[in-house]
Write a protein that holds these residues in place. Structure first.
Motif, PDB file in Angstrom:
ATOM      1  N   PHE A   1      63.999  51.915  40.482  1.00 27.73           N
ATOM      2  CA  PHE A   1      62.682  52.386  40.036  1.00 27.73           C
ATOM      3  C   PHE A   1      62.539  53.892  40.240  1.00 27.73           C
ATOM      4  N   VAL A   2      61.996  54.562  39.204  1.00 25.60           N
ATOM      5  CA  VAL A   2      61.729  55.996  39.255  1.00 25.60           C
ATOM      6  C   VAL A   2      60.253  56.225  38.926  1.00 25.60           C
ATOM      7  N   ALA A   3      59.514  56.807  39.851  1.00 29.09           N
ATOM      8  CA  ALA A   3      58.093  57.077  39.633  1.00 29.09           C
ATOM      9  C   ALA A   3      57.932  58.279  38.714  1.00 29.09           C
ATOM     10  N   GLU A   4      57.306  58.079  37.547  1.00 28.19           N
ATOM     11  CA  GLU A   4      57.192  59.147  36.558  1.00 28.19           C
ATOM     12  C   GLU A   4      55.767  59.398  36.083  1.00 28.19           C
ATOM     13  N   ALA A   5      54.891  58.415  36.253  1.00 28.87           N
ATOM     14  CA  ALA A   5      53.512  58.573  35.782  1.00 28.87           C
ATOM     15  C   ALA A   5      52.583  57.795  36.699  1.00 28.87           C
ATOM     16  N   ALA A   6      51.364  58.274  36.817  1.00 25.51           N
ATOM     17  CA  ALA A   6      50.361  57.555  37.605  1.00 25.51           C
ATOM     18  C   ALA A   6      48.985  57.772  37.007  1.00 25.51           C
ATOM     19  N   ILE A   7      48.173  56.743  37.104  1.00 25.96           N
ATOM     20  CA  ILE A   7      46.750  56.840  36.797  1.00 25.96           C
ATOM     21  C   ILE A   7      46.007  56.517  38.081  1.00 25.96           C
ATOM     22  N   VAL A   8      45.191  57.458  38.550  1.00 24.06           N
ATOM     23  CA  VAL A   8      44.360  57.219  39.720  1.00 24.06           C
ATOM     24  C   VAL A   8      42.965  56.883  39.223  1.00 24.06           C
ATOM     25  N   ASN A   9      42.516  55.666  39.507  1.00 25.82           N
ATOM     26  CA  ASN A   9      41.189  55.217  39.085  1.00 25.82           C
ATOM     27  C   ASN A   9      40.216  55.312  40.258  1.00 25.82           C
ATOM     28  N   TYR A  10      39.000  55.765  39.969  1.00 27.50           N
ATOM     29  CA  TYR A  10      37.969  55.904  40.987  1.00 27.50           C
ATOM     30  C   TYR A  10      36.812  54.973  40.619  1.00 27.50           C
ATOM     31  N   TYR A  11      36.606  53.941  41.420  1.00 29.01           N
ATOM     32  CA  TYR A  11      35.592  52.926  41.149  1.00 29.01           C
ATOM     33  C   TYR A  11      34.374  53.139  42.032  1.00 29.01           C
ATOM     34  N   GLN A  12      33.184  53.017  41.429  1.00 27.61           N
ATOM     35  CA  GLN A  12      31.951  52.914  42.199  1.00 27.61           C
ATOM     36  C   GLN A  12      31.605  51.427  42.356  1.00 27.61           C
ATOM     37  N   MET A  13      30.560  51.122  43.103  1.00 34.32           N
ATOM     38  CA  MET A  13      30.278  49.723  43.415  1.00 34.32           C
ATOM     39  C   MET A  13      29.903  48.898  42.178  1.00 34.32           C
ATOM     40  N   ASN A  14      29.452  49.546  41.117  1.00 32.57           N
ATOM     41  CA  ASN A  14      29.099  48.817  39.894  1.00 32.57           C
ATOM     42  C   ASN A  14      30.186  48.919  38.824  1.00 32.57           C
ATOM     43  N   SER A  15      31.341  49.464  39.194  1.00 28.73           N
ATOM     44  CA  SER A  15      32.421  49.644  38.215  1.00 28.73           C
ATOM     45  C   SER A  15      33.165  48.339  37.949  1.00 28.73           C
ATOM     46  N   THR A  16      33.711  48.236  36.738  1.00 25.48           N
ATOM     47  CA  THR A  16      34.575  47.119  36.375  1.00 25.48           C
ATOM     48  C   THR A  16      35.744  47.661  35.544  1.00 25.48           C
ATOM     49  N   LEU A  17      36.768  46.841  35.395  1.00 23.80           N
ATOM     50  CA  LEU A  17      37.887  47.162  34.509  1.00 23.80           C
ATOM     51  C   LEU A  17      38.173  45.916  33.693  1.00 23.80           C
ATOM     52  N   SER A  18      37.981  45.996  32.397  1.00 25.40           N
ATOM     53  CA  SER A  18      38.111  44.827  31.523  1.00 25.40           C
ATOM     54  C   SER A  18      39.566  44.373  31.413  1.00 25.40           C
ATOM     55  N   GLY A  19      39.735  43.142  30.958  1.00 22.95           N
ATOM     56  CA  GLY A  19      41.056  42.559  30.814  1.00 22.95           C
ATOM     57  C   GLY A  19      41.932  43.351  29.852  1.00 22.95           C
ATOM     58  N   HIS A  20      43.161  43.617  30.256  1.00 13.61           N
ATOM     59  CA  HIS A  20      44.085  44.397  29.437  1.00 13.61           C
ATOM     60  C   HIS A  20      45.509  44.156  29.925  1.00 13.61           C
ATOM     61  N   THR A  21      46.466  44.638  29.159  1.00 15.82           N
ATOM     62  CA  THR A  21      47.865  44.644  29.586  1.00 15.82           C
ATOM     63  C   THR A  21      48.354  46.086  29.606  1.00 15.82           C
ATOM     64  N   ASP A  22      49.359  46.359  30.417  1.00 20.12           N
ATOM     65  CA  ASP A  22      49.956  47.697  30.475  1.00 20.12           C
ATOM     66  C   ASP A  22      51.285  47.655  29.733  1.00 20.12           C
ATOM     67  N   HIS A  23      51.287  48.170  28.516  1.00 18.05           N
ATOM     68  CA  HIS A  23      52.488  48.076  27.674  1.00 18.05           C
ATOM     69  C   HIS A  23      52.832  49.406  27.010  1.00 18.05           C
ATOM     70  N   SER A  24      52.307  50.521  27.545  1.00 20.91           N
ATOM     71  CA  SER A  24      52.553  51.824  26.930  1.00 20.91           C
ATOM     72  C   SER A  24      53.901  52.412  27.303  1.00 20.91           C
TER      73      SER A  24
ATOM     74  N   LYS B   1      31.912  38.916  37.377  1.00 19.74           N
ATOM     75  CA  LYS B   1      31.119  40.124  37.140  1.00 19.74           C
ATOM     76  C   LYS B   1      29.629  39.880  37.356  1.00 19.74           C
ATOM     77  N   SER B   2      29.192  38.654  37.229  1.00 17.68           N
ATOM     78  CA  SER B   2      27.777  38.311  37.260  1.00 17.68           C
ATOM     79  C   SER B   2      27.077  38.806  38.533  1.00 17.68           C
ATOM     80  N   LYS B   3      25.861  39.310  38.354  1.00 17.73           N
ATOM     81  CA  LYS B   3      25.024  39.726  39.482  1.00 17.73           C
ATOM     82  C   LYS B   3      23.920  38.710  39.762  1.00 17.73           C
TER      83      LYS B   3
END
Length: 303
Positions: free
Chosen positions: A171-194, A10-12
Motif C-alpha cells: 500500500f502507498v498513501a497518495e490521496a486523502a480526504i479529511v472530513n469535518y463533521y458537526q453534530m448534525n452532519s451526515t454522509l449519504s450512502g455511496h461507494t469509493d470507486h474513483s 438519521k431520525s431525530k
C-alpha cells in the motif's frame, strides 16, 4: 434496505434504537454471537513517534459478514490523538491543500485557516473537507495528475506503517480526504470507486465524537451492518468491502474522551512538539472543537 437503514438511524423524532449497532467496547459479547473475529499481531514494535501504541496491543477485528472489513479499536496514544487532531485542523487546512471554503471572501490566498478560525466561529463551523495529495474532483469524481500536491510525509508514514502491520505491504498513501463533521452532519450512502487501483484498501480514521457507520454491499438492496466508530478507531475496507455502499447517518455525543492525557505514552522528538500537545492552554481550542465535532481521515492509493 440501505436507504431504509440510513433513514432510520438519521431520525431525530423518534430517536433510533442503538441496540443493533456493533459496539467494539462489548467485543466479548460480539465474539460469542459470531459477528466478529479477533485478529492478532505478534509484534512488540513501538512506533510512538506516530502516536501509536505497540502493535501487539492493538485490538483488531474482522466483521464476519463483510469480507475484507477490518476494524482496529483505537491504537492511538492520548498524545497521538492530539497530534493528529492538530494536524487535521492546523496543518492540513493550509495551502496548497484544498478546502470546501476556499471561495469564501474571508479565506484569501495563503491565509492561515486555523488562525482566522480562532476569531471567526462561523468559518470554523463551515469547514467540511480538505484534500491532500491527489485532489479529489467532486464534480467529475476523478483524480487528475495535474491536480496533485505532495502528500504529507508524516501521514504517509503512519498509514503505511499501519498497512504493513496488517499485511498490506504494497500500500502507498497518495490521496486523502479529511472530513469535518458537526453534530448534525451526515454522509449519504455511496461507494469509493474513483481510484485507478480498486484492489488497494481504503483506510478511515476517526477522531472526536462518535459516528454510526453503515456498511452494506455492492447494491443498495442489501441490508447494511451498523457499528460505532469512536475516537481513534480505524476501519480498513479491502476485498469485497472496498466497493461496498457505506454511510454515516448520525453523529452522537461520546462519553469517552481518549484525547485526555494519561500515562500511556512518551513522545520524544527534537522540536518540543510534545510540550505543545500536553500543555492544556495550547490544546484548549482543539479540545473544544472535538467536544462538538468529528474528524474523519480517509486515505487511499490512487495509481
Amino acid at each position: 434496505m440501505f436507504k431504509r437503514s440510513f433513514k432510520y438511524y438519521k431520525s431525530k423524532k423518534p430517536l433510533p434504537s442503538l441496540e443493533d449497532v456493533l459496539d467494539m467496547n462489548k467485543s466479548g459479547q460480539l465474539l460469542k454471537d459470531s459477528k466478529i473475529e479477533r485478529c492478532f499481531i505478534d509484534s512488540k514494535e513501538y512506533c510512538h513517534l506516530l502516536g501509536l501504541k505497540p502493535p501487539g496491543e492493538w485490538e483488531i477485528f474482522q466483521i464476519v459478514n463483510h469480507p475484507g472489513l477490518i476494524f482496529v479499536k483505537n491504537p492511538f496514544t492520548s498524545v497521538g490523538q492530539r497530534y493528529w487532531t492538530v494536524k487535521c485542523l492546523k496543518d492540513y487546512t493550509k495551502k496548497p491543500n484544498k478546502m470546501n471554503i476556499d471561495g469564501s471572501d474571508k479565506i484569501i490566498a495563503n491565509s492561515d485557516f486555523w488562525e482566522i478560525a480562532q476569531h471567526d466561529r462561523n468559518i470554523l463551523m463551515s469547514l467540511r473537507w480538505t484534500t491532500l495529495g491527489y485532489h479529489h474532483n467532486w464534480n467529475t469524481k476523478h483524480y487528475n495528475e495535474a491536480e496533485r500536491e505532495q502528500f504529507p510525509e508524516e501521514l504517509k508514514k503512519m498509514i503505511e506503517y499501519i498497512a504493513n502491520q496488517l499485511g498490506y505491504t504494497d500500500f502507498v498513501a497518495e490521496a486523502a480526504i479529511v472530513n469535518y463533521y458537526q453534530m448534525n452532519s451526515t454522509l449519504s450512502g455511496h461507494t469509493d470507486h474513483s481510484e485507478n487501483n480498486l484492489n488497494a484498501p481504503l483506510f478511515s480514521l476517526s477522531f472526536g465524537q462518535t459516528a454510526i457507520f453503515l456498511i452494506g454491499g455492492k447494491t443498495l438492496e442489501e441490508k447494511p451492518t451498523s457499528l460505532f466508530l469512536r475516537s481513534g478507531d480505524i476501519v480498513i475496507m479491502s476485498k469485497e468491502s472496498r466497493l461496498a455502499y457505506h454511510a454515516v447517518p448520525k453523529i452522537i455525543h461520546t462519553e469517552i474522551t481518549p484525547w485526555k492525557i494519561n500515562n500511556d505514552c512518551t513522545w520524544e522528538n527534537d522540536n518540543n512538539e510534545m510540550q505543545f500537545l500536553v500543555d492544556e492552554s495550547d490544546w484548549k481550542p482543539f479540545g473544544e472543537y472535538l467536544e462538538h465535532s468529528r474528524i474523519n481521515v480517509n486515505v487511499r492509493q490512487v495509481v
